[in-house]
Design a protein around this motif. Structure first.
Motif, PDB file in Angstrom:
ATOM      1  N   ALA A  82       0.843  -1.194   0.000  1.00  0.00           N
ATOM      2  CA  ALA A  82       0.000   0.000   0.000  1.00  0.00           C
ATOM      3  C   ALA A  82       0.878   1.243   0.000  1.00  0.00           C
ATOM      4  CB  ALA A  82      -0.909   0.011   1.231  1.00  0.00           C
ATOM      5  N   VAL A  83       0.336   2.329  -0.509  1.00  0.00           N
ATOM      6  CA  VAL A  83       1.057   3.598  -0.480  1.00  0.00           C
ATOM      7  C   VAL A  83       1.466   3.923   0.953  1.00  0.00           C
ATOM      8  CG1 VAL A  83       0.802   6.085  -0.755  1.00  0.00           C
ATOM      9  CG2 VAL A  83       0.014   4.559  -2.559  1.00  0.00           C
ATOM     10  N   GLY A  84       2.734   4.239   1.147  1.00  0.00           N
ATOM     11  CA  GLY A  84       3.232   4.587   2.470  1.00  0.00           C
ATOM     12  C   GLY A  84       3.648   3.404   3.322  1.00  0.00           C
ATOM     13  N   GLN A  85       3.293   2.191   2.904  1.00  0.00           N
ATOM     14  CA  GLN A  85       3.671   1.008   3.680  1.00  0.00           C
ATOM     15  C   GLN A  85       5.183   0.811   3.615  1.00  0.00           C
ATOM     16  OE1 GLN A  85       1.606  -2.553   2.515  1.00  0.00           O
ATOM     17  NE2 GLN A  85       2.761  -3.873   3.901  1.00  0.00           N
ATOM     18  N   GLN A  86       5.794   0.478   4.746  1.00  0.00           N
ATOM     19  CA  GLN A  86       7.238   0.310   4.806  1.00  0.00           C
ATOM     20  C   GLN A  86       7.670  -0.954   4.060  1.00  0.00           C
ATOM     21  OE1 GLN A  86       9.418   2.803   6.527  1.00  0.00           O
ATOM     22  NE2 GLN A  86       7.469   3.672   5.871  1.00  0.00           N
ATOM     23  N   ILE A  87       8.629  -0.795   3.136  1.00  0.00           N
ATOM     24  CA  ILE A  87       9.128  -1.902   2.315  1.00  0.00           C
ATOM     25  C   ILE A  87      10.602  -2.101   2.633  1.00  0.00           C
ATOM     26  CG2 ILE A  87       9.439  -2.783  -0.028  1.00  0.00           C
ATOM     27  CD1 ILE A  87       7.284  -0.805  -0.931  1.00  0.00           C
ATOM     28  N   VAL A  88      11.005  -3.340   2.858  1.00  0.00           N
ATOM     29  CA  VAL A  88      12.407  -3.664   3.113  1.00  0.00           C
ATOM     30  C   VAL A  88      13.076  -4.005   1.779  1.00  0.00           C
ATOM     31  CG1 VAL A  88      14.017  -5.213   4.266  1.00  0.00           C
ATOM     32  CG2 VAL A  88      11.913  -4.502   5.429  1.00  0.00           C
ATOM     33  N   PHE A  89      14.087  -3.226   1.421  1.00  0.00           N
ATOM     34  CA  PHE A  89      14.898  -3.487   0.235  1.00  0.00           C
ATOM     35  C   PHE A  89      16.229  -4.062   0.717  1.00  0.00           C
ATOM     36  CE2 PHE A  89      11.991  -0.087  -0.784  1.00  0.00           C
ATOM     37  CZ  PHE A  89      11.558  -0.361  -2.077  1.00  0.00           C
ATOM     38  N   GLN A  90      16.584  -5.257   0.245  1.00  0.00           N
ATOM     39  CA  GLN A  90      17.807  -5.900   0.733  1.00  0.00           C
ATOM     40  C   GLN A  90      18.447  -6.734  -0.374  1.00  0.00           C
ATOM     41  OE1 GLN A  90      17.298  -8.225   4.268  1.00  0.00           O
ATOM     42  NE2 GLN A  90      19.450  -8.789   4.421  1.00  0.00           N
ATOM     43  N   ALA A  91      19.771  -6.760  -0.371  1.00  0.00           N
ATOM     44  CA  ALA A  91      20.522  -7.557  -1.342  1.00  0.00           C
ATOM     45  C   ALA A  91      21.682  -8.249  -0.647  1.00  0.00           C
ATOM     46  CB  ALA A  91      21.033  -6.673  -2.473  1.00  0.00           C
ATOM     47  N   THR A  92      22.162  -9.324  -1.257  1.00  0.00           N
ATOM     48  CA  THR A  92      23.344 -10.035  -0.770  1.00  0.00           C
ATOM     49  C   THR A  92      24.325 -10.184  -1.935  1.00  0.00           C
ATOM     50  OG1 THR A  92      22.375 -12.197  -1.286  1.00  0.00           O
ATOM     51  CG2 THR A  92      22.006 -11.320   0.937  1.00  0.00           C
ATOM     52  N   HIS A  93      25.583 -10.554  -1.603  1.00  0.00           N
ATOM     53  CA  HIS A  93      26.597 -10.744  -2.651  1.00  0.00           C
ATOM     54  C   HIS A  93      27.453 -11.942  -2.287  1.00  0.00           C
ATOM     55  CE1 HIS A  93      29.998  -9.422  -0.172  1.00  0.00           C
ATOM     56  NE2 HIS A  93      29.133  -8.566   0.374  1.00  0.00           N
ATOM     57  N   ASN A  94      28.258 -12.416  -3.241  1.00  0.00           N
ATOM     58  CA  ASN A  94      29.143 -13.550  -2.983  1.00  0.00           C
ATOM     59  C   ASN A  94      30.599 -13.198  -3.311  1.00  0.00           C
ATOM     60  OD1 ASN A  94      29.150 -13.447  -5.745  1.00  0.00           O
ATOM     61  ND2 ASN A  94      28.938 -15.656  -6.063  1.00  0.00           N
ATOM     62  N   PHE A  95      30.971 -11.947  -3.070  1.00  0.00           N
ATOM     63  CA  PHE A  95      32.315 -11.509  -3.413  1.00  0.00           C
ATOM     64  C   PHE A  95      33.373 -12.039  -2.435  1.00  0.00           C
ATOM     65  CE2 PHE A  95      30.065  -8.975  -6.252  1.00  0.00           C
ATOM     66  CZ  PHE A  95      30.910  -8.310  -7.127  1.00  0.00           C
ATOM     67  N   GLY A  96      32.936 -12.633  -1.333  1.00  0.00           N
ATOM     68  CA  GLY A  96      33.885 -13.197  -0.388  1.00  0.00           C
ATOM     69  C   GLY A  96      34.828 -12.153   0.164  1.00  0.00           C
ATOM     70  N   SER A  97      36.123 -12.456   0.103  1.00  0.00           N
ATOM     71  CA  SER A  97      37.103 -11.523   0.661  1.00  0.00           C
ATOM     72  C   SER A  97      37.183 -10.240  -0.156  1.00  0.00           C
ATOM     73  CB  SER A  97      38.488 -12.191   0.727  1.00  0.00           C
ATOM     74  OG  SER A  97      38.903 -12.584  -0.576  1.00  0.00           O
ATOM     75  N   ASP A  98      36.757 -10.334  -1.402  1.00  0.00           N
ATOM     76  CA  ASP A  98      36.756  -9.133  -2.242  1.00  0.00           C
ATOM     77  C   ASP A  98      35.441  -8.388  -1.994  1.00  0.00           C
ATOM     78  OD1 ASP A  98      37.347  -7.244  -4.103  1.00  0.00           O
ATOM     79  OD2 ASP A  98      36.764  -8.466  -5.832  1.00  0.00           O
ATOM     80  N   THR A  99      35.257  -7.953  -0.762  1.00  0.00           N
ATOM     81  CA  THR A  99      33.992  -7.330  -0.355  1.00  0.00           C
ATOM     82  C   THR A  99      33.792  -5.999  -1.064  1.00  0.00           C
ATOM     83  OG1 THR A  99      34.167  -8.333   1.829  1.00  0.00           O
ATOM     84  CG2 THR A  99      32.628  -6.492   1.583  1.00  0.00           C
ATOM     85  N   PRO A 100      32.670  -5.835  -1.733  1.00  0.00           N
ATOM     86  CA  PRO A 100      32.425  -4.557  -2.409  1.00  0.00           C
ATOM     87  C   PRO A 100      32.200  -3.453  -1.384  1.00  0.00           C
ATOM     88  CG  PRO A 100      30.456  -5.912  -2.440  1.00  0.00           C
ATOM     89  CD  PRO A 100      31.553  -6.772  -1.896  1.00  0.00           C
ATOM     90  N   PRO A 101      32.590  -2.242  -1.708  1.00  0.00           N
ATOM     91  CA  PRO A 101      32.417  -1.146  -0.751  1.00  0.00           C
ATOM     92  C   PRO A 101      30.960  -0.743  -0.565  1.00  0.00           C
ATOM     93  CG  PRO A 101      33.207  -0.315  -2.855  1.00  0.00           C
ATOM     94  CD  PRO A 101      33.263  -1.812  -2.945  1.00  0.00           C
ATOM     95  N   SER A 102      30.094  -1.042  -1.546  1.00  0.00           N
ATOM     96  CA  SER A 102      28.705  -0.617  -1.440  1.00  0.00           C
ATOM     97  C   SER A 102      27.843  -1.365  -2.439  1.00  0.00           C
ATOM     98  CB  SER A 102      28.576   0.893  -1.675  1.00  0.00           C
ATOM     99  OG  SER A 102      29.012   1.213  -2.986  1.00  0.00           O
ATOM    100  N   ILE A 103      26.527  -1.320  -2.188  1.00  0.00           N
ATOM    101  CA  ILE A 103      25.531  -1.844  -3.132  1.00  0.00           C
ATOM    102  C   ILE A 103      24.560  -0.726  -3.431  1.00  0.00           C
ATOM    103  CG2 ILE A 103      23.642  -3.482  -3.483  1.00  0.00           C
ATOM    104  CD1 ILE A 103      25.091  -5.512  -1.834  1.00  0.00           C
ATOM    105  N   ASP A 104      24.336  -0.482  -4.708  1.00  0.00           N
ATOM    106  CA  ASP A 104      23.398   0.549  -5.142  1.00  0.00           C
ATOM    107  C   ASP A 104      22.055  -0.086  -5.466  1.00  0.00           C
ATOM    108  OD1 ASP A 104      25.454   2.499  -5.058  1.00  0.00           O
ATOM    109  OD2 ASP A 104      26.141   1.858  -7.037  1.00  0.00           O
ATOM    110  N   PHE A 105      20.969   0.566  -5.005  1.00  0.00           N
ATOM    111  CA  PHE A 105      19.619   0.086  -5.289  1.00  0.00           C
ATOM    112  C   PHE A 105      18.945   1.038  -6.272  1.00  0.00           C
ATOM    113  CE2 PHE A 105      20.697  -1.867  -1.288  1.00  0.00           C
ATOM    114  CZ  PHE A 105      20.058  -3.099  -1.300  1.00  0.00           C
ATOM    115  N   TYR A 106      18.171   0.460  -7.187  1.00  0.00           N
ATOM    116  CA  TYR A 106      17.504   1.251  -8.218  1.00  0.00           C
ATOM    117  C   TYR A 106      16.006   0.944  -8.246  1.00  0.00           C
ATOM    118  CZ  TYR A 106      22.065   2.551 -10.128  1.00  0.00           C
ATOM    119  OH  TYR A 106      23.328   3.062 -10.286  1.00  0.00           O
ATOM    120  N   LEU A 107      15.221   2.009  -8.456  1.00  0.00           N
ATOM    121  CA  LEU A 107      13.783   1.892  -8.639  1.00  0.00           C
ATOM    122  C   LEU A 107      13.436   2.466 -10.003  1.00  0.00           C
ATOM    123  CD1 LEU A 107      12.454   3.099  -5.150  1.00  0.00           C
ATOM    124  CD2 LEU A 107      12.641   0.750  -5.975  1.00  0.00           C
TER     125      LEU A 107
END
Length: 288
Positions: free
Chosen positions: A44-69
């Motif tokens: 619904a409009v205004g309802q709180q939505i959880v946006f979440q992502a995971t990665h498998n870069f292991g030790s090569d951890t990315p500095p950030s994840i960008d989300f797009y709508l």
């Protein structure tokens, strides 16, 4: 990706097209996964939505994840658990994906399409008591309300008298018993809250509460006793209540209480301590 610009200057990026390239083994195995929201989910409009992502870069951890709508950057999350929470204020369909950039490697997640709908407010009305009804102080007033919601459920219904909260009911039939403590005019209202937090205030129902008619009482005593008589005086009373019943009759001699009778016929026996004139009176009290 491609950047599309219309005649008004509005711009939007297309969803990325994946191509096979001669990347390193590590880059080829790198992946980012959008785990929330789920594809096909509806909010619904205004309802709180959880946006979440995971990665498998292991030790090569990315500095950030960008989300797009819908191809436009929504936010950047720089640490675990790589999530943000937001309520979308416009109804419509949204394509959601995440992007990881690590060194020269850019990795796109899966795409999730979600729908955001406008929330319809619930309806509520007081069905009882009837408007302009009246009662007396001490009489309980059952308040009953009907409530419904077309795109969710009713979470609760709150009841009010002249704006003061009386109580809350969470189950059908929605109701509350109001016991007015004083005479006056009361405007009864109800607020229904739906499962999305939307609230609706009902129209007011006005009821009148009066003090009620006072009970009646009459007392009978002998006209007089002989001078020096030591006989007792029996006083009797007749009492009636316009509303409720008689709780008791209290007798007085010259203003001093000489006893109370709580059952019909109401009477008291009085032995004067000395000769004189005595005014015998009675006070009737009803159950209200």
């Amino acid at each position: 990706t491609a950047l599309v610009t219309d005649s008004s200057g509005n711009q939007i990026y297309t969803f990325p097209l994946f191509l096979t390239s001669q990347a390193s083994t590590q880059a080829a195995s790198a992946a980012v996964t959008l785990v929330s929201p789920a594809n096909g989910a509806t909010y619904a409009v205004g309802q709180q939505i959880v946006f979440q992502a995971t990665h498998n870069f292991g030790s090569d951890t990315p500095p950030s994840i960008d989300f797009y709508l819908n191809g436009s950057a929504a936010t950047t999350v720089s640490s675990e658990p790589y999530q943000f929470i937001r309520g979308l204020v416009r109804a419509g369909t949204y394509d959601v994906h995440a992007v990881v950039r690590s060194g020269t490697t850019t990795t796109f997640s899966n795409l999730a399409t979600i729908t955001v709908t406008s929330n319809t407010a619930p309806t509520v009305a007081i069905s009882s008591p009837a408007a302009a009804s009246s009662t007396i102080v001490g009489t309980a007033i059952p308040i009953v309300a009907t409530a419904s919601d077309t795109d969710g459920t009713i979470a609760n219904v709150q009841f009010f008298a002249n704006g003061a909260a009386l109580g809350t009911d969470t189950t059908v039939p929605y109701g509350f018993t109001f016991n007015p403590g004083a005479a006056g005019t009361y405007v009864l209202t109800a607020i229904a809250t739906d499962s999305n937090g939307e609230q609706t205030l009902s129209s007011g129902v006005t009821v009148s509460v009066t003090a009620g008619a006072t009970p009646t009482v009459g007392v009978t005593v002998p006209a007089q006793l002989a001078a020096g008589s030591s006989a007792t005086i029996t006083a009797t009373a007749s009492a009636g209540a316009a509303s409720g019943t008689i709780a008791g009759v209290q007798f007085f001699a010259n203003g001093a209480s000489i006893g109370t009778d709580t059952s019909f016929p109401y009477s008291i026996t009085f032995s004067p301590a000395s000769p004189g004139t005595y005014a015998i009176t009675a006070l009737a009290t009803d159950t209200l």
